[in-house]
Motif scaffolding. Structure first.
Motif, PDB file in Angstrom:
ATOM      1  N   GLY A 126     -23.126  18.619  -7.452  1.00 51.87           N
ATOM      2  CA  GLY A 126     -22.787  19.285  -6.196  1.00 51.87           C
ATOM      3  C   GLY A 126     -21.486  20.059  -6.298  1.00 51.87           C
ATOM      4  N   MET A 127     -20.509  19.501  -7.023  1.00 55.01           N
ATOM      5  CA  MET A 127     -19.243  20.204  -7.213  1.00 55.01           C
ATOM      6  C   MET A 127     -19.434  21.437  -8.091  1.00 55.01           C
ATOM      7  N   ALA A 128     -20.325  21.353  -9.062  1.00 54.89           N
ATOM      8  CA  ALA A 128     -20.616  22.526  -9.895  1.00 54.89           C
ATOM      9  C   ALA A 128     -21.237  23.631  -9.038  1.00 54.89           C
ATOM     10  N   ALA A 129     -22.134  23.253  -8.135  1.00 57.48           N
ATOM     11  CA  ALA A 129     -22.743  24.232  -7.229  1.00 57.48           C
ATOM     12  C   ALA A 129     -21.674  24.840  -6.315  1.00 57.48           C
ATOM     13  N   TYR A 130     -20.750  24.014  -5.849  1.00 56.38           N
ATOM     14  CA  TYR A 130     -19.646  24.503  -5.032  1.00 56.38           C
ATOM     15  C   TYR A 130     -18.804  25.521  -5.817  1.00 56.38           C
ATOM     16  N   GLY A 131     -18.488  25.210  -7.054  1.00 56.38           N
ATOM     17  CA  GLY A 131     -17.699  26.119  -7.873  1.00 56.38           C
ATOM     18  C   GLY A 131     -18.359  27.483  -8.012  1.00 56.38           C
ATOM     19  N   ARG A 132     -19.664  27.474  -8.223  1.00 56.04           N
ATOM     20  CA  ARG A 132     -20.398  28.748  -8.335  1.00 56.04           C
ATOM     21  C   ARG A 132     -20.386  29.493  -7.005  1.00 56.04           C
ATOM     22  N   ALA A 133     -20.489  28.765  -5.907  1.00 57.26           N
ATOM     23  CA  ALA A 133     -20.518  29.409  -4.589  1.00 57.26           C
ATOM     24  C   ALA A 133     -19.134  29.881  -4.150  1.00 57.26           C
ATOM     25  N   ALA A 134     -18.092  29.141  -4.508  1.00 52.09           N
ATOM     26  CA  ALA A 134     -16.736  29.483  -4.059  1.00 52.09           C
ATOM     27  C   ALA A 134     -16.107  30.589  -4.899  1.00 52.09           C
ATOM     28  N   GLY A 135     -16.507  30.725  -6.150  1.00 45.81           N
ATOM     29  CA  GLY A 135     -15.893  31.700  -7.050  1.00 45.81           C
ATOM     30  C   GLY A 135     -15.811  33.111  -6.491  1.00 45.81           C
ATOM     31  N   PRO A 136     -16.914  33.662  -5.974  1.00 46.27           N
ATOM     32  CA  PRO A 136     -16.833  35.029  -5.447  1.00 46.27           C
ATOM     33  C   PRO A 136     -15.857  35.168  -4.282  1.00 46.27           C
ATOM     34  N   SER A 137     -15.743  34.143  -3.435  1.00 50.85           N
ATOM     35  CA  SER A 137     -14.806  34.243  -2.310  1.00 50.85           C
ATOM     36  C   SER A 137     -13.369  34.277  -2.810  1.00 50.85           C
ATOM     37  N   LEU A 138     -13.083  33.541  -3.881  1.00 50.50           N
ATOM     38  CA  LEU A 138     -11.741  33.565  -4.466  1.00 50.50           C
ATOM     39  C   LEU A 138     -11.444  34.941  -5.063  1.00 50.50           C
ATOM     40  N   ALA A 139     -12.423  35.501  -5.768  1.00 52.34           N
ATOM     41  CA  ALA A 139     -12.241  36.826  -6.365  1.00 52.34           C
ATOM     42  C   ALA A 139     -12.007  37.873  -5.279  1.00 52.34           C
ATOM     43  N   GLU A 140     -12.777  37.807  -4.197  1.00 54.97           N
ATOM     44  CA  GLU A 140     -12.632  38.759  -3.090  1.00 54.97           C
ATOM     45  C   GLU A 140     -11.259  38.668  -2.447  1.00 54.97           C
ATOM     46  N   SER A 141     -10.699  37.468  -2.403  1.00 51.60           N
ATOM     47  CA  SER A 141      -9.411  37.263  -1.733  1.00 51.60           C
ATOM     48  C   SER A 141      -8.224  37.600  -2.628  1.00 51.60           C
ATOM     49  N   GLY A 142      -8.467  37.830  -3.910  1.00 52.37           N
ATOM     50  CA  GLY A 142      -7.386  38.106  -4.836  1.00 52.37           C
ATOM     51  C   GLY A 142      -6.649  36.859  -5.301  1.00 52.37           C
ATOM     52  N   ALA A 143      -7.225  35.694  -5.055  1.00 57.22           N
ATOM     53  CA  ALA A 143      -6.583  34.435  -5.441  1.00 57.22           C
ATOM     54  C   ALA A 143      -6.636  34.228  -6.944  1.00 57.22           C
ATOM     55  N   ALA A 144      -5.710  33.434  -7.433  1.00 55.84           N
ATOM     56  CA  ALA A 144      -5.703  33.027  -8.840  1.00 55.84           C
ATOM     57  C   ALA A 144      -5.787  31.507  -8.880  1.00 55.84           C
ATOM     58  N   VAL A 145      -6.621  30.994  -9.771  1.00 58.16           N
ATOM     59  CA  VAL A 145      -6.691  29.554  -9.993  1.00 58.16           C
ATOM     60  C   VAL A 145      -5.619  29.229 -11.026  1.00 58.16           C
ATOM     61  N   LEU A 146      -4.587  28.511 -10.602  1.00 56.48           N
ATOM     62  CA  LEU A 146      -3.482  28.181 -11.500  1.00 56.48           C
ATOM     63  C   LEU A 146      -3.717  26.884 -12.245  1.00 56.48           C
ATOM     64  N   ALA A 147      -4.453  25.961 -11.633  1.00 54.86           N
ATOM     65  CA  ALA A 147      -4.720  24.666 -12.271  1.00 54.86           C
ATOM     66  C   ALA A 147      -5.988  24.073 -11.681  1.00 54.86           C
ATOM     67  N   ALA A 148      -6.723  23.373 -12.520  1.00 55.99           N
ATOM     68  CA  ALA A 148      -7.881  22.576 -12.114  1.00 55.99           C
ATOM     69  C   ALA A 148      -7.886  21.387 -13.071  1.00 55.99           C
ATOM     70  N   ASP A 149      -7.096  20.387 -12.739  1.00 57.70           N
ATOM     71  CA  ASP A 149      -6.795  19.299 -13.660  1.00 57.70           C
ATOM     72  C   ASP A 149      -7.543  18.023 -13.290  1.00 57.70           C
ATOM     73  N   PRO A 150      -8.360  17.504 -14.205  1.00 59.35           N
ATOM     74  CA  PRO A 150      -9.086  16.270 -13.915  1.00 59.35           C
ATOM     75  C   PRO A 150      -8.232  15.009 -14.044  1.00 59.35           C
ATOM     76  N   SER A 151      -7.030  15.140 -14.559  1.00 61.90           N
ATOM     77  CA  SER A 151      -6.201  13.932 -14.713  1.00 61.90           C
ATOM     78  C   SER A 151      -4.718  14.281 -14.623  1.00 61.90           C
ATOM     79  N   PRO A 152      -4.252  14.615 -13.407  1.00 62.58           N
ATOM     80  CA  PRO A 152      -2.836  14.942 -13.285  1.00 62.58           C
ATOM     81  C   PRO A 152      -1.974  13.721 -13.609  1.00 62.58           C
ATOM     82  N   GLN A 153      -0.807  13.969 -14.142  1.00 58.45           N
ATOM     83  CA  GLN A 153       0.121  12.889 -14.478  1.00 58.45           C
ATOM     84  C   GLN A 153       0.936  12.552 -13.231  1.00 58.45           C
ATOM     85  N   VAL A 154       0.672  11.395 -12.668  1.00 57.18           N
ATOM     86  CA  VAL A 154       1.371  10.966 -11.460  1.00 57.18           C
ATOM     87  C   VAL A 154       2.754  10.465 -11.860  1.00 57.18           C
TER      88      VAL A 154
END
Length: 101
Positions: free
Chosen positions: A17-45
């Motif tokens: 479901g998250m993979a489907a979300y990523g595919r669906a959200a990508g174009p909206s991010l591109a349209e908005s001019g946003a940049a993905v700076l991080a997508a970290d599966p294990s941030p260091q707390v």
């Protein structure tokens, strides 16, 4: 005008479901001019407790641009996919401009 950042923490329940979300959200991010700076599966707390399995940081030109993206019809179609696939926390923070810079 300072940049803005959307920070999302996700406790993923449905990876497909998250993979489907990523595919669906990508174009909206591109349209908005946003940049993905991080997508970290294990941030260091460093302190306290952190929510979720993944942390995402998005950069926008302004708080207004971040709000416009989040409220856009394009992202409105993707958002329910994320909400169904993960428990998420999201915030908009304003970038810091050093005084005198």
């Amino acid at each position: 005008m300072p940049k803005a950042y959307v920070i999302v923490t996700e406790a993923i329940k449905d990876p497909a479901g998250m993979a489907a979300y990523g595919r669906a959200a990508g174009p909206s991010l591109a349209e908005s001019g946003a940049a993905v700076l991080a997508a970290d599966p294990s941030p260091q707390v460093l302190e306290g407790e952190w929510h979720g399995d993944r942390t995402v940081v998005l950069e926008f030109e302004s708080v207004e641009a971040a709000r416009a993206w989040y409220a856009s019809p394009a992202y409105g179609k993707a958002k329910p996919l994320r909400q169904a696939a993960a428990e998420s926390h999201a915030v908009i923070v304003t970038g810091f401009v050093m005084p005198g810079a």
